[in-house]
Design a protein around this motif. Structure first.
Motif, short mmCIF file in Angstrom:
data_model
loop_
_atom_site.label_atom_id
_atom_site.label_comp_id
_atom_site.label_asym_id
_atom_site.label_seq_id
_atom_site.Cartn_x
_atom_site.Cartn_y
_atom_site.Cartn_z
N ASP A 188 0.91 -1.05 -0.19
CA ASP A 188 0.35 -0.37 0.15
C ASP A 188 1.14 1.46 0.28
OD1 ASP A 188 -1.79 2.24 0.60
OD2 ASP A 188 -2.67 0.30 1.97
N SER A 224 0.32 4.19 0.08
CA SER A 224 -0.01 5.55 1.07
C SER A 224 0.18 5.58 2.58
CB SER A 224 -1.88 5.91 1.03
OG SER A 224 -2.12 4.53 1.25
N ARG A 225 0.13 4.27 2.73
CA ARG A 225 0.22 3.60 3.98
C ARG A 225 2.15 3.11 4.21
NH1 ARG A 225 -1.06 0.48 8.00
NH2 ARG A 225 -3.22 -0.12 7.08
N TRP A 267 3.84 5.33 6.57
CA TRP A 267 4.74 5.21 7.85
C TRP A 267 5.95 5.47 7.74
CZ3 TRP A 267 8.85 1.96 6.11
CH2 TRP A 267 9.63 1.40 7.01
N THR A 320 2.75 -2.10 10.42
CA THR A 320 1.27 -1.69 10.83
C THR A 320 1.28 -2.00 12.55
OG1 THR A 320 1.44 -3.97 10.87
CG2 THR A 320 0.73 -2.97 8.69
#
Length: 426
Positions: free
Chosen positions: A156, A158-159, A163, A411
């Motif tokens: 991902d 965008s993640r 991050w 995450t």
């Protein structure tokens, strides 16, 4: 004369009837025949009374419980039974009482171990939830296998951008408060020793050709100019050089050499490292201990075999002349244990506050806080894990070490917790 008469009378007294002798023999044999029944009845009575005793003292006087000499590993403490009408009518109370009484029994541990040993010895299988047996007796956790087998090279974007930006903010905030910061990616055994995955693993046939997950993460860290140590790349580079595997057969985590290699890179990455540059020596350990056998312990066997190759480490360089012990604040998961143990061998061993994110029985995340004195390689003392305590630790820290395992990189909760705490600092 009287004495002789008494003697003659005794000699002439008739013997006991045969029926009496037979009755005595029958009663004696009946008593011996029932001894096993009496023994079983006594054992059952002991278990019943022991369970009642344990149930009575569990809440207020837990130290008075009758315990097994070898408690089970990885078995969570039973939760108190809910005493409400709704819970009783639905059967929840009865189920909780039954479970608690069963686990409080002194024979519960040995019964579980006997069953697990039977499954292991006869079928080569694991009766422990979440623990799988791979090739060459290697033990793995299913969560790491599932994550590794699900890798397809996708990510991902965008993640990933959010991050890496947050990590950059953490580094800048730490520097603004006069603190050094290093980010560490720790390795997964399933990913780094994929050749020994269980045959039942979803990707067993293609384990050594599964997509490399971390390339875009490394690129994002480099692009954000975050100071980091790449544990998976370190393991890959050292794997063929080390005489002892960097992940032990019965463990889920890297061994002391793997942790020390990572800590050495951390000290090299630190600008003007307050702890100095780590130098260490290693030697074979006589037997696996601690995290080197954490999965073996979870198997809960009667006769666990811990005689497999693993290592121990010691200081190789001279101890430094330090004005005061530096303060190291570490946030991460269980892979940090061996890293922080190695930190105690640095030229200037730090005081360590270790904020440990661990998985609970209901698959949640619980935060613990442990403090180690300079040079203490043990777990240390468990302290309160409050926001106020974290803020106080941060304010007094010289070094901040943040860790994520590659299985959950970008995450986990520790990244958000750390940036929030740094923003709270005056």
């Amino acid at each position: 004369m009287d004495k002789r008469v008494e003697k003659d009378q005794a000699v002439c007294e008739p013997p006991a009837p045969a029926s009496v002798s037979v009755a005595r023999a029958f009663l004696k044999s009946l008593t011996f025949a029932r001894l096993p029944i009496f023994g079983c009845a006594g054992f059952i009575a002991f278990l019943f009374l022991a369970n009642l005793w344990n149930f009575a003292v569990e809440r207020d006087w837990p130290k008075l419980r009758i315990r097994s000499a070898s408690p089970l590993a990885g078995v969570a403490k039973p939760k108190p039974a809910p005493w409400t009408l709704e819970a009783f009518l639905s059967g929840v109370t009865q189920k909780a009482v039954s479970t608690n009484l069963g686990r409080m029994s002194p024979v519960f541990p040995i019964s579980v171990r006997a069953k697990n040993q039977l499954v292991f010895s006869l079928f080569g299988g694991s009766a422990a939830p979440g623990v799988l047996i791979g090739r060459n007796g290697q033990l793995y956790e299913d969560i790491y296998i599932n994550e590794f087998c699900a890798r397809d090279g996708g990510f991902d974007s965008s993640r990933l951008a959010a991050w890496s930006s947050t990590l950059r903010d953490i580094q800048e905030l730490a520097q603004a408060h006069g603190k050094s910061f290093v980010y560490l990616i720790s390795p997964s055994k399933a990913a780094r020793y994929a050749e020994d995955l269980p045959k039942s693993a979803p990707c067993a046939a293609r384990a050594t050709t599964t997509s490399e997950k971390l390339a875009p993460y490394r690129a994002a860290l480099d692009g954000a100019q975050v100071r980091y140590v790449d544990g998976p790349a370190l393991i890959a580079a050292e794997k063929s050089k080390q005489p002892i595997a960097l992940f032990p057969r019965g463990g889920s985590h890297w061994n002391s050499v793997g942790g020390a290699l990572a800590m050495r890179e951390v000290t090299r990455a630190l600008p003007a490292s307050p702890v100095g540059i780590l130098d260490f020596a290693s030697a074979p350990a006589p037997e696996a201990e601690g995290t080197d056998r954490d999965l073996l312990d979870l198997l809960n066997l009667l006769w666990p075999d811990a005689n497999y190759p693993t290592a121990t480490i010691g200081r190789a360089g001279e101890k430094g002349d330090c004005a005061r012990p530096p303060h190291l604040l570490a946030l991460g998961g269980s892979f940090l244990h061996q890293v922080l143990a190695a930190a105690t061998l640095a030229p200037c061993p730090p005081q360590i506050d270790y904020w440990f994110y661990m998985r609970t029985e209901d698959n949640g995340i619980e935060l613990g806080h442990y403090r180690r004195a300079p040079g203490d390689a043990s777990n240390g003392e468990r302290l309160k894990a409050t926001s106020e305590e974290l803020d106080e630790n941060l304010a007094g820290s010289d070094i901040i070490l943040l860790e994520e395992n590659e299985a959950g990189v970008a995450t986990t909760k520790q990244v958000g917790h750390l940036v929030e705490a740094l923003r709270r600092l005056p």
